[in-house]
Write a protein that holds these residues in place. Structure first.
Motif, mmCIF file in Angstrom:
data_model
loop_
_atom_site.group_PDB
_atom_site.id
_atom_site.type_symbol
_atom_site.label_atom_id
_atom_site.label_comp_id
_atom_site.label_asym_id
_atom_site.label_seq_id
_atom_site.Cartn_x
_atom_site.Cartn_y
_atom_site.Cartn_z
ATOM 1 N N GLU A 263 1.007 -1.008 -0.158
ATOM 2 C CA GLU A 263 0.283 0.343 -0.175
ATOM 3 C C GLU A 263 1.024 1.633 0.402
ATOM 4 O OE1 GLU A 263 -3.554 -0.509 -0.693
ATOM 5 O OE2 GLU A 263 -2.923 -2.280 -0.628
ATOM 6 N N VAL A 264 2.327 1.028 -0.552
ATOM 7 C CA VAL A 264 3.121 2.135 0.229
ATOM 8 C C VAL A 264 2.856 2.696 -0.792
ATOM 9 C CG1 VAL A 264 5.246 3.770 -0.193
ATOM 10 C CG2 VAL A 264 4.254 2.044 1.637
ATOM 11 N N LEU A 265 3.031 2.658 -2.261
ATOM 12 C CA LEU A 265 2.816 3.376 -3.723
ATOM 13 C C LEU A 265 2.046 3.626 -4.089
ATOM 14 C CD1 LEU A 265 4.186 3.810 -6.218
ATOM 15 C CD2 LEU A 265 4.043 1.548 -6.903
ATOM 16 N N PRO A 266 0.170 2.959 -3.078
ATOM 17 C CA PRO A 266 -0.585 3.461 -4.145
ATOM 18 C C PRO A 266 -0.924 4.870 -2.892
ATOM 19 C CG PRO A 266 -1.369 1.215 -3.359
ATOM 20 C CD PRO A 266 0.425 1.498 -3.437
ATOM 21 N N PHE A 267 -0.575 5.029 -1.245
ATOM 22 C CA PHE A 267 -0.437 6.223 -0.736
ATOM 23 C C PHE A 267 0.207 6.802 -1.555
ATOM 24 C CE2 PHE A 267 1.956 9.303 1.886
ATOM 25 C CZ PHE A 267 0.383 9.270 2.780
ATOM 26 N N TYR A 268 1.175 7.144 -1.642
ATOM 27 C CA TYR A 268 1.918 8.419 -2.696
ATOM 28 C C TYR A 268 1.447 8.447 -3.272
ATOM 29 C CZ TYR A 268 5.878 8.695 0.952
ATOM 30 O OH TYR A 268 6.500 8.250 1.977
ATOM 31 N N ARG A 269 1.065 7.615 -4.890
ATOM 32 C CA ARG A 269 -0.023 7.846 -5.586
ATOM 33 C C ARG A 269 -1.379 8.826 -5.364
ATOM 34 N NH1 ARG A 269 0.847 2.401 -9.199
ATOM 35 N NH2 ARG A 269 2.365 2.827 -10.011
ATOM 36 N N LEU A 270 -1.795 8.726 -4.093
ATOM 37 C CA LEU A 270 -3.150 9.026 -4.154
ATOM 38 C C LEU A 270 -2.544 10.338 -2.617
ATOM 39 C CD1 LEU A 270 -5.616 9.086 -3.300
ATOM 40 C CD2 LEU A 270 -5.580 7.677 -1.633
ATOM 41 N N GLU A 271 -1.642 11.025 -2.323
ATOM 42 C CA GLU A 271 -0.630 11.594 -1.748
ATOM 43 C C GLU A 271 -1.034 12.585 -2.947
ATOM 44 O OE1 GLU A 271 1.544 15.527 -0.735
ATOM 45 O OE2 GLU A 271 1.945 13.350 -1.375
ATOM 46 N N LYS A 272 -0.197 12.763 -4.146
ATOM 47 C CA LYS A 272 0.157 12.934 -5.378
ATOM 48 C C LYS A 272 -1.315 13.546 -6.174
ATOM 49 C CE LYS A 272 2.706 13.448 -9.596
ATOM 50 N NZ LYS A 272 4.049 13.174 -10.209
#
Length: 343
Positions: A263-272
């Motif tokens: 879920e790390v990559l989805p988090f950063y994409r969502l944050e962006k």
């Protein structure tokens, strides 16, 4: 956890003052503990299946953060229990670190392997071992509860019966405390930033998608944002069906942490994409859904590990001289000397 943040006050069935904490913050940890206990099945001990027990575990779920500030060596040893920093492939810290799927049996072996690879244990963290240690402690608690409950019910000596009942009350209180501590570490393991080298912004790593390097991202997500979007009802609604088959503690722990790492990559994409900002003065629903899903994952795992600990306790041996739980429950062994202690 190794980073301090300010979390907002939690208001569930009661109000609580805002304090400085780590990890999910007051709200997240309380919700995970409460939701898990409220979801326990009827075959677990009755003292756990009460509103008071759920509230107590919710409060005690914050304990490992409240320990902080005792001094050294206390803080240094315990701070690193809150996280395990994995690279994008699930290896501890770097490609020289072991895979999370290849955890050694002992933490001392884990420490030695990291040191041999030139990796600091304090930098890497040892969350998997905090979870496994906490689960094994819960098994011991449940084993004593089984023995004390069974023997108190059949004991005819008034003095022994009174001791069994008093010790049972002590063990129930200890069990709630130990369950709260396990809840905390399982909660840490559901927060993506607690499983990754990208824990405070993306960091000094290849960053082709241009993710944030703000050191505030982590704290704002798990603290103030979570406290605004999460509720007990939402966390309970997001919990998954129990997964209790084929249990192996090390494999289960590694799989749980790998799921969070994913879920790390989805988090950063969502944050962006702005998912953790406000829209018309309200939290973006995309970020809210992500946050609640992570809290629900923690509550589901805590529920399952609690059930599995209760089941495992039936096959344990406890006390000294050791007695088998199953024999005491069957009435074929008197546990008095083992429980009171034979000097």
């Amino acid at each position: 956890m190794k980073r301090l943040f300010l979390a907002a006050a939690c208001a569930l069935a009661f109000a609580a003052p805002a304090v400085q904490v780590e990890a999910w913050g007051n709200t997240g940890h309380r919700l995970i503990g409460m939701a898990a206990v409220r979801a326990l099945p009827d075959d677990l001990p009755a003292f756990l299946r009460t509103p008071e027990a759920a509230a107590e575990v919710g409060e005690l779920s914050r304990e490992p953060d409240r320990w902080k500030g005792a001094g050294q060596p206390h803080d240094r040893e315990r701070d690193t229990a809150h996280f395990v920093d994995m690279d994008d492939e699930g290896r501890i810290m770097t490609d020289k670190g072991m895979s999370i799927d290849a955890l050694p049996r002992l933490k001392s072996e884990y420490d030695a392997a990291l040191q041999a690879a030139g990796i600091s244990v304090n930098d890497a963290g040892y969350l998997p071992y905090a979870i496994m240690d906490g689960w094994q402690q819960l098994v011991r608690d449940f084993a004593y509860i089984r023995v004390l409950t069974a023997q108190a019910a059949r004991e005819t000596d008034p003095g022994k019966k009174a001791w069994y009942l008093a010790d049972l009350r002590r063990r129930e209180a200890l069990t709630l405390r130990d369950l709260g501590v396990l809840s905390h570490y399982i909660g840490d393991g559901s927060q993506p930033h607690h499983t990754t080298i990208h824990y405070n912004g993306w960091g000094d790593y290849p960053n082709p998608e241009g993710f944030t390097n703000s050191r505030q991202t982590h704290g704002q997500f798990e603290g103030s944002f979570a406290s605004r979007v999460a509720s007990l009802q939402a966390v309970e609604a997001g919990m998954t069906a129990p997964a209790l088959d084929g249990f192996d503690l090390r494999r289960r722990t590694a799989a749980y942490l790998k799921t969070t790492l994913a879920e790390v990559l989805p988090f950063y994409r969502l944050e962006k994409a702005g998912g953790f900002r406000d829209v018309d003065g309200r939290p973006d629903p995309r970020g809210a859904a992500f946050t609640v899903a992570r809290l629900s994952a923690g509550a589901s795992e805590l529920r399952d590990l609690t059930v599995l600990a209760w089941r495992a306790s039936a096959g344990a041996s406890i006390g000294w001289p050791a007695v088998k739980v199953a024999e005491v429950e069957a009435g074929t062994t008197d546990p008095w000397l083992s429980m009171i202690g034979e000097d």
